[in-house]
Design an enzyme around this catalytic site. Sequence first.
Site, PDB file in Angstrom:
ATOM      1  N   SER A  71       1.272  -1.253  -0.085  1.00  0.00           N
ATOM      2  CA  SER A  71      -0.219  -0.057   0.235  1.00  0.00           C
ATOM      3  C   SER A  71       0.506   1.217  -0.095  1.00  0.00           C
ATOM      4  O   SER A  71       1.796   1.032   0.126  1.00  0.00           O
ATOM      5  CB  SER A  71      -0.670  -0.061   1.097  1.00  0.00           C
ATOM      6  OG  SER A  71      -1.448   0.606   1.166  1.00  0.00           O
ATOM      7  N   TYR A 103      -1.735   0.466  10.791  1.00  0.00           N
ATOM      8  CA  TYR A 103      -1.529  -0.498   9.141  1.00  0.00           C
ATOM      9  C   TYR A 103      -0.306  -0.036   8.630  1.00  0.00           C
ATOM     10  O   TYR A 103      -0.067  -0.644   8.448  1.00  0.00           O
ATOM     11  CB  TYR A 103      -2.943   0.545   8.421  1.00  0.00           C
ATOM     12  CG  TYR A 103      -3.015  -0.251   7.354  1.00  0.00           C
ATOM     13  CD1 TYR A 103      -3.258  -1.691   7.440  1.00  0.00           C
ATOM     14  CD2 TYR A 103      -2.727   1.062   6.146  1.00  0.00           C
ATOM     15  CE1 TYR A 103      -3.059  -2.059   5.532  1.00  0.00           C
ATOM     16  CE2 TYR A 103      -2.994   0.302   4.861  1.00  0.00           C
ATOM     17  CZ  TYR A 103      -3.327  -0.987   4.667  1.00  0.00           C
ATOM     18  OH  TYR A 103      -3.078  -1.315   3.450  1.00  0.00           O
TER      19      TYR A 103
END
Length: 273
Positions: free
Chosen positions: A132, A145
Site C-alpha cells: 500500500s 496499518y
Amino acid sequence: MAKTALITGCSSGIGRATARAFLDDDWTVYATARDAADLVDLAESGCETAELDVTDEEQVRAVVDAVLGEQGRLDCLVNNAGYGQFGPVEDVTTDALHRQFEVNVYGPHRLMRAVLPHMRERGEGRIVNVSSVAGRISTPGMGAYAASKFALEALTDALRNEVAPHGVGAVLVEPGPVESGFARRANGELEELPRSDAYETVYRLYDDSEVFGGGSPIAVRPDQVARTVLEAAVTPDPRARYPVGGFAELSLKARYLPDGARDTAFSLLNRLL
C-alpha cells in the site's frame, strides 16, 4: 504447460479480481480465502480453490504442498490477504497490533518461506506482495496499518536481493484507496477500539469510510490493481515497486517533502477538522 499462481485473499476486491486476471491470461490459478464458500464463483470460472487462513502455519504448508503435488510447479505467489487496523497509536491495543501483523506481515512471510525452496530449486519464480502507499508514508490514525505495510516492504526489499541470484523475483504493488470492502472492515476494526477523548479529529476523519474506498473519487477499481499485479508477475525484468493510481503516485512523492512540511500539513488538517 500453463504457469501456476497461488493467490491469497480472493474472497473479494483485489484478490478476486487478480484471480480472474490471471485466469484470463491462461494461468492455472489457485484462489484461496479463509472461507471456501466465498470462492464458489471463481471455481465455476475455472480456478482451483482452497481454504487458507494465512495465520495457520499447517494450513499454509498443506495448500502449498497440494499445489506442488497437483501441478508440479508454482510460478507465482501473490500475497494479497490483509486488512487495515486504523486508529490512534495510543488507542490501538497491543493485541490488535499483534493481529494486524499476524495477517499482514507474518502471513506473507509464512507463504514466502513455504514456496521459496521450490522456486529456488527450479531457478525461477515470482513473489508479488500487495502492499500500500501506507507502506511508504504514514499518516495520523494509520500507525498500526502503516507499520505492518512498512514491515512487508522491508521484508520484500531484503528478499528481492537475497533471491535474485536464484532466479526468483520479489515485487511490491502499492495501491492507494481501492473500491472494495477494505474500508468497511477497517471501520469495523476501528469501532472495536477503546476510544480515548484525545483524538476526536482523527476519529472524525476515519469514521467516514468514503475517504478510503467505496465511492471515493480517488479510489481505483480492483481490476486496475489486478492488472498491475499480473504485469508484475509476467514482466521479465520487473521494477521493485508498482504504485497503482494517481493518488498513490502523488502520495509517494510526498515522502520527499521534509518531515516538518508533512507535519505542518497534518496540523492544518487537524485544525480544519
